[in-house]
Design a protein around this motif. Structure first.
Motif, short mmCIF file in Angstrom:
data_model
loop_
_atom_site.label_atom_id
_atom_site.label_comp_id
_atom_site.label_asym_id
_atom_site.label_seq_id
_atom_site.Cartn_x
_atom_site.Cartn_y
_atom_site.Cartn_z
N ALA A 73 0.75 -1.23 -0.12
CA ALA A 73 -0.10 -0.14 0.08
C ALA A 73 0.85 1.30 0.04
N GLU A 74 2.18 1.13 -0.34
CA GLU A 74 3.00 2.26 -0.32
C GLU A 74 2.69 3.50 -1.03
N VAL A 79 -0.01 8.78 -2.15
CA VAL A 79 -0.71 9.65 -2.72
C VAL A 79 -1.75 10.07 -1.78
N GLY A 80 -2.17 9.41 -0.68
CA GLY A 80 -3.25 9.92 0.45
C GLY A 80 -2.30 11.02 1.51
N ARG A 93 6.47 10.54 -8.11
CA ARG A 93 8.04 10.82 -8.64
C ARG A 93 8.80 11.10 -7.66
N ARG A 94 8.55 12.24 -6.63
CA ARG A 94 9.40 12.46 -5.75
C ARG A 94 9.75 11.31 -4.64
N HIS A 95 8.90 10.46 -4.25
CA HIS A 95 8.84 9.44 -3.63
C HIS A 95 10.10 8.20 -4.08
N PHE A 96 9.56 8.02 -5.34
CA PHE A 96 10.56 6.93 -6.14
C PHE A 96 12.05 7.53 -6.00
N LEU A 97 12.13 8.76 -6.59
CA LEU A 97 13.61 9.58 -6.52
C LEU A 97 14.14 9.36 -5.23
N ILE A 160 1.11 3.31 -13.57
CA ILE A 160 2.06 3.76 -12.48
C ILE A 160 2.83 2.59 -11.75
N VAL A 161 1.99 1.63 -11.43
CA VAL A 161 2.71 0.47 -10.97
C VAL A 161 3.68 -0.45 -11.77
N ALA A 162 3.27 -0.23 -13.25
CA ALA A 162 4.11 -0.89 -14.11
C ALA A 162 5.20 -0.08 -14.44
N VAL A 163 5.18 1.06 -14.36
CA VAL A 163 6.49 2.11 -14.39
C VAL A 163 7.31 1.75 -13.25
N GLN A 164 6.78 1.80 -12.28
CA GLN A 164 7.82 1.73 -11.06
C GLN A 164 8.34 0.20 -11.19
#
Length: 207
Positions: A73-74, A79-80, A93-97, A160-164
């Motif tokens: 659920a990350e 998002v929430g 984006r910020r979270h992944f970076l 989004i999940v696929a990109v990550q």
């Protein structure tokens, strides 16, 4: 101790049990191979009964994939919890970076021997790869719900999940082939920036 405190203690003990049994199992799988270790061996090594083990982990694969449980659920949590005025795509984006910056194993950008060994176990075992997709589907469903739950939200969550997942796999592939984190990081950041920019272009409702 009040009821809330007691519940908190029981929950903490349960979480410790999950982690300890999973760690024992992963160590055995890394040493002998996933297919070569039985559930009974894991239970014996963890000093619990086989029925108790199955209460915690319904399948043998779950012993390994427990490490992904906290990440299901990350994206939805990001998002929430994003600041007012920040778009969904920008928050993710910020979270992944940030994950790349701290070498979070979930981003694939980590060359610690234990992390590499775990990923080789995971991606080299067909039943684990198949089970991993169930975790990804639940992550996608949680994100879709956070985005509103309609068809457009489900389509966006899938992208989004696929990109990550693909970004992380590419990072792990390069690290597994011998490149060092410092060599991969710059490309990983640039690839993530491009990928999230394209998500923003394709998902204007969330950008």
């Amino acid at each position: 101790m009040g009821e809330t405190g007691a519940m908190g203690l029981r929950e903490r003990k349960k979480m410790r049990m999950y982690q300890e049994v999973s760690d024992v199992a992963v160590s055995l799988f890394l040493e002998k191979g996933f297919e070569e270790v039985s559930v009974a061996e894991v239970a014996a090594a963890a000093e619990i009964s086989k029925p108790t083990l199955f209460r915690y982990f319904p399948t043998k694969e779950d012993l390994v994939l427990h490490r992904f449980a906290d990440h299901e659920a990350e994206a939805a949590r990001v998002v929430g919890g994003r600041p007012a005025g920040q778009s969904v795509v920008e928050a993710l984006r910020r979270h992944f970076l940030a994950g790349i910056e701290r070498c979070d194993p979930v981003t694939g950008l980590n060359d610690r021997p234990d992390v590499l060994a775990f990923h080789r176990l995971l991606y080299g075992t067909p039943s684990l790869v198949a089970r991993l997709y169930g975790y990804l589907e639940r992550s996608e469903a949680a994100l879709a719900e956070a985005l509103g739950g309609d068809l457009e939200a489900r389509l966006a969550a899938g992208q989004i999940v696929a990109v990550q997942r693909i970004l992380a796999l590419e990072n792990w592939r390069r690290i597994a082939e011998g490149e060092r984190v410092a060599e991969v990081r710059r490309d990983a950041v640039a690839a993530a920036e491009r990928a999230f920019a394209r998500l923003g272009d394709g998902l204007p409702r969330y950008a």
